[in-house]
Enzyme design. Sequence first.
Site, short mmCIF file in Angstrom:
data_model
loop_
_atom_site.label_atom_id
_atom_site.label_comp_id
_atom_site.label_asym_id
_atom_site.label_seq_id
_atom_site.Cartn_x
_atom_site.Cartn_y
_atom_site.Cartn_z
CB SER A 45 -0.90 0.03 1.24
OG SER A 45 -0.16 0.40 2.40
CG ASP A 46 1.21 5.88 -1.32
OD1 ASP A 46 2.11 6.13 -0.49
OD2 ASP A 46 1.03 6.57 -2.34
CD1 TRP A 47 4.44 6.06 5.02
CD2 TRP A 47 4.45 4.75 3.19
NE1 TRP A 47 5.60 5.32 5.02
CE2 TRP A 47 5.63 4.51 3.92
CE3 TRP A 47 4.24 4.03 2.03
CZ2 TRP A 47 6.60 3.59 3.51
CZ3 TRP A 47 5.21 3.12 1.61
CH2 TRP A 47 6.35 2.91 2.35
CB ALA B 23 -3.05 3.90 0.75
#
Length: 837
Positions: free
Chosen positions: A229-231, A233
């Site tokens: 995941s993105d941070w 997210a």
Amino acid sequence: MTPNDKKSYAALLSELTLQEKISLLSGNTFNTTPSVPRLGIPQIKVGDSINGIRPSAIDGGMATACFPSTTCLASTWDVELLERMGAEIAQQARLKSAQVVLGPTINIHRDPRSGRNFECFSEDPLLSGQLAGAIVNGIQKQGVGACPKHFVCNDSETMRHFYNVNESPNSRTLREIYLAAWQHLLRTSDPVGIMTAYNKVNGLFCGENKELISDILRGTWGYQGITMSDWFATHSTVPPIKAGLDLEMPFPFFRGGKLLKEVKVGNVAEAEIDQRALKMLELRDRTQACHQNEEERSELSDETNRIARELAAAGIVLLKNDNNVLPLSTTTPFKVAVIGEFAYDPVVTGGGSASCKPQYKQRPLDALQTLLSPDSTIRHSPGVRTRCIIPVAPTTQLTSSSGHPGADVSYFNDSAPSTPLLTELLPSPHVFMLGAFKPGLSVPSSRLEITTTLTPLSTGPHILAVRCTGAFTLTVDGAEPVLARDTQADVTTEQFLFNPTLLESRATLDMTAGQPYKIHLAMRSREALTLGEPTPYAATICFEEFASELAAIADAEALAAESDVSLVFCGRSDQYESEGFDLEEMALPRAQVDLLRAVARAGKRTVVVLYCGNPIELPEDVVGAVEGVVLAHFPGQEGGMAVGEVLTGKVNPSGRLGTSWWRTLGDAPSEGWFPAKRGEDGEVEIRYGEGVGVGYRSDGVEKRVRWPFGFGLSYTEFGYHGLKVVVEEEGEKPVLRCQIGVTNMGEREGKEVVRLYVGAVEAAVWRPERELKAFTKVLLQPGERKVVELEVDLKVACSYWDETGIAWKTEMGRYRVEVGGCREEVVVTKEVSWNHL
């Protein structure tokens, strides 16, 4: 460790407890994942980004090698050079003890206002994917992993955590543009990881979108690496596991104990946990060569600096060169006006996670003084200011209560409001905390006070400003508050990090040179902890002395009138182009336009040097009045000398645009569809209203662009001749093969980008007139001729996405092939449907 000594961490899966397997599926700090010490399984540490590997601390001051922004890299069109860059990035990652580099970013330049375009490559999926693949290969050949991002459709920053791209993954738009970039990446490289995007696609967040991750990425394309995941997210516990998301970053908000509970009640099978944990163990196997855990450091390297300069120079694009105003003579003395603050304080990078603190900055002004004739007269005028925020009050003008330069800061808990918990002297009136607070400080229920004495250097209406996360008051000499806000700043953690303009309050005060002013700032902590993300706690006192724009322009105008050539350095900085927000317009800041008009009117010859990541709208009268325009991008720490070498002809410019430069914002095909908008139902949505017609693919593009995709001038000329095209439909892999002669017809060595475009003469559906299908870069000596061959898979060259058949389709019929302005038609006799990488 020798190759024979390598462990197989994947073989340890059966020895892990359920809790240990779950622990591998989330980060434990902002940039690390947990280890399992009892089995010798190491942590994984990640580092941002390919433009410079930053230290772990969010506010860390450690410098690093700063490479050019990704738009500059794309403008090189040089696969070999970018692979060499990847090797240098890997070495920088090792200096930060990182096993995985977060990048490159291959989201599409859909709109010229997207704040993060500078860290992406292009509007074209093939150029984006193949150049990104070269960097990935360079990184991973050194034993470090690469994790390209963001899969998929994160081409806007406005409300990126929430917006839904209202397109099916099986639409032509996604398949031919946005997903296609990832196909080209995976055809040329095998990254250890892929980061999913914040946004939704077709109603589902990318991190829990099974159709994207499991069906397309892993199923159809056969990708074997991890997905992360993105941070901040992730939005749920079970759906991302079911979709195939291996790693949640940066903390186990939705995993950890929550995921363990879901396994125990039967909502997630342990076999599904095993699948995700196995991927995380395989990641450790693929990055074994760099599992050191040493203290982070920064080292200067001549080789790294050479490549950084070569990249910057190779990406610089010469956009206009009337009357051969460039290159500047290095032997004949003349008078040069160097105008603009970027000439002595150059921009090296955009903002956000792709930014870094460079090890140094090369000033174009210094480079020109080194490169031009020693008998030339070089004078500088600073021009107008370019900034969105007021700078932090300078330490040299501040005095603390003890008489030392700086500011006194005291922290108070509400439980003891008159007794400071902590008092410290800071060299700068700037406090920054994110999630981790001063020991004993209560958040909420606390406050801080910053006190200092400010002495202006000049008399005038100066600007005093505050950037605070909480309610605050600012007083001067104990009088009534000059600035105040009775509520906390209405910003998210992300906006706090990337868009400080939202925190800033300003006041104009008449102040006298040499007179001390006592400044006192009191700020409350935020009223509650931020849910799901670290809570910001920050306060800054800012100050800027008055400067007259009219006087600055008049000074530059006078200098231009006395000079043989004027070089105006202007554009945007990381305050304008950054992660976390989009631009509101394409235009050059107004004061810079006024400056350019005045200099062009007064000077004999004028050259504009633009710093930016996005296209800039230049008024018609400005473009017509100047003789030269040079696009420097954000060129990294070696950019000053690279710009100087191009201006003086030591380097023949070979950069070519990776994105169309529109005449006005209204000419961009995405103009009416960008950014995200909130509908009547409260949902935030982006529509890809221009469909497949992104950038140069759109109809009537020739009339709407100032400088087209692929454009770039040289100090020499190239000629094309003898195009031969062969279609080979038989055999295991049908191909389209092109051969063309390229000649350097000038008197200078130069590099040319040879590009192959294909377009369907007739088609069952609308198709772009031409699409890039292959490219290469060649070096030619004066008078030299080379025969260049370009070969591409025939299916890739001629197919479109058939929404009805849910597959790529090659139609029988005639196709137009174009290389260097030479065209030839070919015939494809077989209709083929296919769906693989």
